[in-house]
Write a protein that holds these residues in place. Structure first.
Motif, mmCIF file in Angstrom:
data_model
loop_
_atom_site.group_PDB
_atom_site.id
_atom_site.type_symbol
_atom_site.label_atom_id
_atom_site.label_comp_id
_atom_site.label_asym_id
_atom_site.label_seq_id
_atom_site.Cartn_x
_atom_site.Cartn_y
_atom_site.Cartn_z
ATOM 1 N N ALA A 1 0.842 -1.193 0.000
ATOM 2 C CA ALA A 1 0.000 0.000 0.000
ATOM 3 C C ALA A 1 0.880 1.248 0.000
ATOM 4 C CB ALA A 1 -0.915 -0.012 1.218
ATOM 5 N N ILE A 2 0.272 2.398 -0.251
ATOM 6 C CA ILE A 2 0.999 3.663 -0.310
ATOM 7 C C ILE A 2 0.843 4.403 1.018
ATOM 8 C CG2 ILE A 2 1.160 5.901 -1.467
ATOM 9 C CD1 ILE A 2 0.037 4.534 -3.974
ATOM 10 N N PRO A 3 1.950 4.724 1.702
ATOM 11 C CA PRO A 3 1.835 5.442 2.973
ATOM 12 C C PRO A 3 1.607 6.941 2.784
ATOM 13 C CG PRO A 3 4.131 4.982 2.514
ATOM 14 C CD PRO A 3 3.343 4.341 1.399
ATOM 15 N N ILE A 4 0.748 7.511 3.617
ATOM 16 C CA ILE A 4 0.515 8.948 3.669
ATOM 17 C C ILE A 4 0.597 9.355 5.138
ATOM 18 C CG2 ILE A 4 -1.129 10.827 3.262
ATOM 19 C CD1 ILE A 4 -2.376 9.046 1.050
ATOM 20 N N VAL A 5 1.486 10.256 5.476
ATOM 21 C CA VAL A 5 1.629 10.686 6.865
ATOM 22 C C VAL A 5 0.639 11.814 7.143
ATOM 23 C CG1 VAL A 5 3.182 11.579 8.629
ATOM 24 C CG2 VAL A 5 4.068 10.056 6.846
ATOM 25 N N VAL A 6 -0.184 11.625 8.184
ATOM 26 C CA VAL A 6 -1.163 12.633 8.569
ATOM 27 C C VAL A 6 -0.758 13.192 9.931
ATOM 28 C CG1 VAL A 6 -3.582 13.152 9.003
ATOM 29 C CG2 VAL A 6 -2.970 11.393 7.326
ATOM 30 N N LEU A 7 -0.323 14.420 9.934
ATOM 31 C CA LEU A 7 0.058 15.095 11.171
ATOM 32 C C LEU A 7 -1.203 15.708 11.769
ATOM 33 C CD1 LEU A 7 2.703 15.531 12.705
ATOM 34 C CD2 LEU A 7 2.983 17.691 11.484
ATOM 35 N N THR A 8 -1.700 15.111 12.863
ATOM 36 C CA THR A 8 -2.983 15.510 13.442
ATOM 37 C C THR A 8 -2.801 16.499 14.591
ATOM 38 O OG1 THR A 8 -3.010 13.713 15.068
ATOM 39 C CG2 THR A 8 -3.899 13.227 12.877
ATOM 40 N N LYS A 9 -3.915 17.124 14.985
ATOM 41 C CA LYS A 9 -3.958 18.033 16.137
ATOM 42 C C LYS A 9 -2.967 19.186 16.017
ATOM 43 C CE LYS A 9 -5.562 14.338 19.165
ATOM 44 N NZ LYS A 9 -5.494 13.716 20.511
ATOM 45 N N VAL A 10 -2.814 19.708 14.808
ATOM 46 C CA VAL A 10 -1.835 20.778 14.604
ATOM 47 C C VAL A 10 -2.232 22.050 15.336
ATOM 48 C CG1 VAL A 10 -1.022 19.847 12.414
ATOM 49 C CG2 VAL A 10 -2.937 21.458 12.422
ATOM 50 N N ASP A 11 -3.519 22.156 15.704
ATOM 51 C CA ASP A 11 -3.963 23.338 16.442
ATOM 52 C C ASP A 11 -3.398 23.368 17.865
ATOM 53 O OD1 ASP A 11 -5.867 21.049 16.528
ATOM 54 O OD2 ASP A 11 -6.726 22.213 18.186
ATOM 55 N N LEU A 12 -2.951 22.219 18.359
ATOM 56 C CA LEU A 12 -2.411 22.143 19.716
ATOM 57 C C LEU A 12 -0.936 22.542 19.785
ATOM 58 C CD1 LEU A 12 -3.981 18.785 20.982
ATOM 59 C CD2 LEU A 12 -4.861 21.113 21.235
ATOM 60 N N ALA A 13 -0.303 22.628 18.636
ATOM 61 C CA ALA A 13 1.124 22.947 18.607
ATOM 62 C C ALA A 13 1.330 24.458 18.474
ATOM 63 C CB ALA A 13 1.797 22.227 17.441
ATOM 64 N N ASP A 14 2.219 25.004 19.301
ATOM 65 C CA ASP A 14 2.560 26.430 19.178
ATOM 66 C C ASP A 14 3.261 26.686 17.853
ATOM 67 O OD1 ASP A 14 1.532 26.957 21.728
ATOM 68 O OD2 ASP A 14 3.430 26.437 22.699
ATOM 69 N N ASP A 15 4.045 25.686 17.424
ATOM 70 C CA ASP A 15 4.754 25.778 16.145
ATOM 71 C C ASP A 15 4.813 24.378 15.547
ATOM 72 O OD1 ASP A 15 6.335 26.301 13.975
ATOM 73 O OD2 ASP A 15 8.156 26.751 15.117
ATOM 74 N N VAL A 16 4.132 24.166 14.437
ATOM 75 C CA VAL A 16 4.055 22.837 13.843
ATOM 76 C C VAL A 16 5.281 22.512 12.997
ATOM 77 C CG1 VAL A 16 2.908 23.481 11.675
ATOM 78 C CG2 VAL A 16 2.442 21.252 12.710
ATOM 79 N N SER A 17 6.100 23.505 12.679
ATOM 80 C CA SER A 17 7.226 23.295 11.756
ATOM 81 C C SER A 17 8.246 22.264 12.248
ATOM 82 C CB SER A 17 7.915 24.630 11.444
ATOM 83 O OG SER A 17 8.386 25.253 12.612
ATOM 84 N N PRO A 18 8.580 22.178 13.572
ATOM 85 C CA PRO A 18 9.534 21.134 13.988
ATOM 86 C C PRO A 18 9.020 19.723 13.728
ATOM 87 C CG PRO A 18 9.333 22.816 15.680
ATOM 88 C CD PRO A 18 8.245 23.073 14.685
ATOM 89 N N TYR A 19 7.719 19.489 13.930
ATOM 90 C CA TYR A 19 7.134 18.172 13.657
ATOM 91 C C TYR A 19 7.166 17.886 12.157
ATOM 92 C CZ TYR A 19 5.271 18.788 18.387
ATOM 93 O OH TYR A 19 5.137 19.007 19.733
ATOM 94 N N LEU A 20 6.800 18.879 11.379
ATOM 95 C CA LEU A 20 6.773 18.717 9.922
ATOM 96 C C LEU A 20 8.174 18.437 9.387
ATOM 97 C CD1 LEU A 20 4.926 18.843 7.439
ATOM 98 C CD2 LEU A 20 5.389 21.291 7.305
ATOM 99 N N ARG A 21 9.147 19.112 9.932
ATOM 100 C CA ARG A 21 10.530 18.929 9.482
ATOM 101 C C ARG A 21 11.023 17.509 9.783
ATOM 102 N NH1 ARG A 21 12.139 23.267 11.274
ATOM 103 N NH2 ARG A 21 12.833 22.627 13.354
#
Length: 314
Positions: free
Chosen positions: A121-141
């Motif tokens: 199958a094809i993996p797709i990463v879903v970063l959830t609850k981004v509203d709880l993060a003060d800065d989502v960029s470290p997780y995304l990176r």
């Protein structure tokens, strides 16, 4: 080839009882006595996502055959058992859900990616609850550094536009599965795609200090005739089979320049992987995780062979 049997799809399983979708209705079923007697491994029993051939007896059915699986998401069963536990079958895309808070774990994501690539199958990463993060960029990176070639989406239960990207991924007649640890938002995502609440969702707070709500696997049909499988949270995700060549493509690419073909990337001179760490191209933790998963797969394969030998003696 299977006449007069009828085609059905497994949408739920509860120990030895299955719920089967016949298209126009859902009925209960059990495996035939022959299948029960001849099946050696738990993964060879029907699982959610399977297409099966059944005989009908009023409002009940008997499962006689499992059709060839196009993809299999599996892990090693928890505990000392060497058996594989199937999470879902016949899946086209895997939504790997990781929440943008203290529950985020890049080592766990590596495991999910390795299993997803192996499954077909094809993996797709879903970063959830981004509203709880003060800065989502470290997780995304961190996701971008290891999820090579995989799409990365972001969702938030309090910011509906985020779901537009997920909806754009959903194609008619394809099957999707949500996997991830407890409380990361798998059921919230499933409820949104179904456009109505069918799964209970408990608020777990900013730090996910709560309990997961899904206690069993279930397949649902969406309005556009796609399918979504929701799964229980998985605290332990031991590997049964995995593809490290794709999930650790950075290490695999560097290893092509190693001086020795059988380089173990531990202490050999001319190791391009170790040089990559010195040059800042790779982290020590990343290589340590790679070695750990390699050992885990080798150990699991040995246990599987020993079990097959024991079975053949009997």
């Amino acid at each position: 080839a299977y006449e007069p049997l009828v085609l059905a799809r497994v949408i739920q399983e509860h120990k030895s009882l299955y719920f089967l979708d016949l298209g126009e209705k859902v009925i209960e079923g059990r495996v035939s006595g022959k299948m029960m007697h001849e099946t050696l491994f738990s993964k060879d029993f029907p699982s959610v996502g399977d297409y099966v051939m059944v005989s009908l007896q009023n409002d009940f059915s008997i499962i006689h055959h499992i059709l060839k699986r196009e993809s299999v998401i599996e892990r090693k069963e928890a505990g000392k058992s060497s058996d594989a536990q199937i999470i879902a079958t016949n899946v086209d895309k895997v939504f790997i859900c990781m929440s943008a808070n203290e529950n985020f774990n890049v080592r766990r994501l590596e495991r999910y990616l390795a299993v997803s690539y192996q499954s077909g199958a094809i993996p797709i990463v879903v970063l959830t609850k981004v509203d709880l993060a003060d800065d989502v960029s470290p997780y995304l990176r961190q996701v971008q550094q290891i999820a090579f070639g995989a799409d990365i989406l972001m969702t938030s239960s309090h910011a509906e536009p985020y779901y537009d990207e997920v909806l754009a991924m959903i194609k008619p007649y394809e099957t999707y599965v949500c996997i991830g640890s407890s409380g990361v938002g798998k059921s919230t995502l499933t409820n949104y795609l179904l456009e109505h609440k069918v799964l209970d969702v408990f608020e777990t707070g900013k730090h996910d200090k709560g309990r997961h709500t899904t206690t069993y696997k279930a397949l649902f049909r969406l309005k556009n005739h796609a399918f979504i499988i929701d799964t229980p949270g998985m605290r332990e995700f031991a590997l049964d089979d995995a593809d490290l060549s794709e999930s650790f493509k950075d290490i695999e690419d560097l290893s092509k320049s190693c001086k020795f073909r059988d380089c173990t990337h531990t202490k050999e001179p001319g190791c391009a992987v170790l040089n990559g760490i010195d040059e800042g191209l790779l982290s020590k933790d990343r290589l340590k995780s790679y070695h750990k998963l390699q050992k885990e797969l080798i150990y699991q394969e040995k246990r599987r062979k020993l079990k097959l030998k024991a079975i053949s003696r009997h």
